[in-house]
Design a protein around this motif. Structure first.
Motif, PDB file in Angstrom:
ATOM      1  N   ASP A  59      36.135  66.333  85.451  1.00  0.00           N
ATOM      2  CA  ASP A  59      35.982  66.905  86.793  1.00  0.00           C
ATOM      3  C   ASP A  59      37.068  67.952  87.094  1.00  0.00           C
ATOM      4  O   ASP A  59      37.879  67.731  87.993  1.00  0.00           O
ATOM      5  CB  ASP A  59      36.034  65.760  87.814  1.00  0.00           C
ATOM      6  N   THR A  96      33.449  66.706  92.750  1.00  0.00           N
ATOM      7  CA  THR A  96      32.190  67.424  92.752  1.00  0.00           C
ATOM      8  C   THR A  96      31.094  66.497  92.239  1.00  0.00           C
ATOM      9  O   THR A  96      31.367  65.382  91.788  1.00  0.00           O
ATOM     10  CB  THR A  96      32.281  68.719  91.908  1.00  0.00           C
ATOM     11  N   SER A  97      29.859  66.943  92.306  1.00  0.00           N
ATOM     12  CA  SER A  97      28.719  66.062  92.032  1.00  0.00           C
ATOM     13  C   SER A  97      28.557  65.766  90.548  1.00  0.00           C
ATOM     14  O   SER A  97      29.050  66.492  89.683  1.00  0.00           O
ATOM     15  CB  SER A  97      27.434  66.708  92.558  1.00  0.00           C
ATOM     16  N   HIS A 104      26.948  68.837  88.788  1.00  0.00           N
ATOM     17  CA  HIS A 104      27.854  69.931  88.433  1.00  0.00           C
ATOM     18  C   HIS A 104      28.724  69.546  87.234  1.00  0.00           C
ATOM     19  O   HIS A 104      28.920  70.357  86.314  1.00  0.00           O
ATOM     20  CB  HIS A 104      28.752  70.301  89.620  1.00  0.00           C
ATOM     21  N   ARG A 105      29.241  68.322  87.216  1.00  0.00           N
ATOM     22  CA  ARG A 105      30.075  67.889  86.093  1.00  0.00           C
ATOM     23  C   ARG A 105      29.265  67.861  84.798  1.00  0.00           C
ATOM     24  O   ARG A 105      29.758  68.252  83.738  1.00  0.00           O
ATOM     25  CB  ARG A 105      30.692  66.511  86.373  1.00  0.00           C
ATOM     26  N   ASN A 110      26.510  69.661  84.143  1.00  0.00           N
ATOM     27  CA  ASN A 110      26.200  71.042  83.751  1.00  0.00           C
ATOM     28  C   ASN A 110      27.390  71.713  83.065  1.00  0.00           C
ATOM     29  O   ASN A 110      27.226  72.413  82.049  1.00  0.00           O
ATOM     30  CB  ASN A 110      25.783  71.868  84.971  1.00  0.00           C
ATOM     31  N   MET A 111      28.586  71.507  83.593  1.00  0.00           N
ATOM     32  CA  MET A 111      29.782  72.111  82.983  1.00  0.00           C
ATOM     33  C   MET A 111      30.050  71.528  81.606  1.00  0.00           C
ATOM     34  O   MET A 111      30.441  72.246  80.679  1.00  0.00           O
ATOM     35  CB  MET A 111      30.994  71.926  83.901  1.00  0.00           C
ATOM     36  N   CYS A 155      32.663  77.409  81.858  1.00  0.00           N
ATOM     37  CA  CYS A 155      32.941  76.479  82.955  1.00  0.00           C
ATOM     38  C   CYS A 155      33.694  77.173  84.082  1.00  0.00           C
ATOM     39  O   CYS A 155      33.432  76.930  85.271  1.00  0.00           O
ATOM     40  CB  CYS A 155      33.729  75.279  82.445  1.00  0.00           C
ATOM     41  N   TYR A 183      31.195  79.112  85.943  1.00  0.00           N
ATOM     42  CA  TYR A 183      30.328  78.202  86.691  1.00  0.00           C
ATOM     43  C   TYR A 183      31.025  77.761  87.982  1.00  0.00           C
ATOM     44  O   TYR A 183      30.412  77.729  89.057  1.00  0.00           O
ATOM     45  CB  TYR A 183      29.989  77.000  85.823  1.00  0.00           C
ATOM     46  N   ILE A 184      32.299  77.410  87.881  1.00  0.00           N
ATOM     47  CA  ILE A 184      33.068  76.982  89.054  1.00  0.00           C
ATOM     48  C   ILE A 184      33.134  78.102  90.078  1.00  0.00           C
ATOM     49  O   ILE A 184      32.958  77.889  91.288  1.00  0.00           O
ATOM     50  CB  ILE A 184      34.479  76.525  88.636  1.00  0.00           C
ATOM     51  N   HIS A 214      29.645  78.663  91.795  1.00  0.00           N
ATOM     52  CA  HIS A 214      29.231  77.611  92.729  1.00  0.00           C
ATOM     53  C   HIS A 214      30.320  77.243  93.741  1.00  0.00           C
ATOM     54  O   HIS A 214      30.152  76.283  94.513  1.00  0.00           O
ATOM     55  CB  HIS A 214      28.795  76.376  91.952  1.00  0.00           C
ATOM     56  N   LEU A 232      33.213  75.764  93.492  1.00  0.00           N
ATOM     57  CA  LEU A 232      33.679  74.377  93.392  1.00  0.00           C
ATOM     58  C   LEU A 232      35.191  74.315  93.564  1.00  0.00           C
ATOM     59  O   LEU A 232      35.909  75.265  93.286  1.00  0.00           O
ATOM     60  CB  LEU A 232      33.277  73.806  92.034  1.00  0.00           C
TER      61      LEU A 232
END
Length: 204
Positions: A12, A50-51, A54-55, A57-58, A193, A196-197, A200, A202
């Motif tokens: 995470d 985070t959800s 999301h974890r 997907n990363m 990643c 991605y963060i 979104h 995050l």
């Protein structure tokens, strides 16, 4: 017969240290596969930032292109009350009956087992093998020797202790803090990643 390491964490987010650690452990212990096992966000003992989605997907992005690394959503899909490492390892031993299964963990978790903080600790230690990574300030041999449970199952193959070169302390918490305070942790996690963060928003 192959050798498989089960590497559980919140991821995470997943970091370059997670990947480097898994790669080093696989090399030194001659593992054929390392299964990255993100824990469920439903767990009461862990507060995710985070959800699960999301974890997950990363983690998928981070492991792309490495045939030795796999992600498994077994614990994410379990109800919180039923998530115990003993049950998890029983699941993977049934899933891979022709392979040797090793649980990869930090020395801090070895201390928790020695202190009686794990459910089904007797069954867990008696029926499994562990790869234990050094943590700063923890004497792994002393931890085993002071615990009747651990020392009486230390037959030379139950605990594979990895010391030199694995005490890196860059954590997911550090990276989250950098994002939240406007820092720049770009090179501490995989590029995909990081993007991605950012995409979104995050850890803001």
């Amino acid at each position: 017969m192959g050798k498989i390491g089960i590497y559980g964490s919140s991821f995470d987010p997943v970091t370059n240290v997670h990947l480097w650690t898994a790669s080093t452990v696989a090399h030194r212990c001659r593992l054929d596969k390392v299964i990255f096992l993100p824990c469920s966000g439903k767990r009461k003992d862990k507060a995710m930032k985070t959800s699960d989605l999301h974890r997950w997907n990363m983690l998928q992005l981070a492991l792309e292109g490495n045939d030795k690394f796999l992600a498994d959503d077994y614990e994410i899909n379990q109800e919180a009350w039923n998530v115990y490492t003993y049950y998890t390892l029983e699941h993977f031993k049934k899933k891979y009956p022709n392979d040797e299964i090793y649980f990869i963990m930090g020395a801090d978790l070895l201390v928790d087992i020695a202190d009686g903080k794990w459910k089904y600790d007797q069954e867990l230690v008696a029926g499994n093998k562990f790869i234990v990574m050094a943590r700063e300030g923890i004497d792994m041999l002393r931890t085993i020797s002071r615990s009747p449970l651990l020392r009486n199952h230390d037959d030379g193959s139950t605990f594979h202790l990895i010391d030199k070169g694995l005490a890196m302390e860059i954590s997911s918490t550090y990276i989250r803090d950098e994002f939240s305070k406007g820092g720049e942790p770009r090179y501490l996690l995989p590029d995909a990643c990081y993007e991605y963060i950012k995409k979104h928003s995050l850890y803001q």
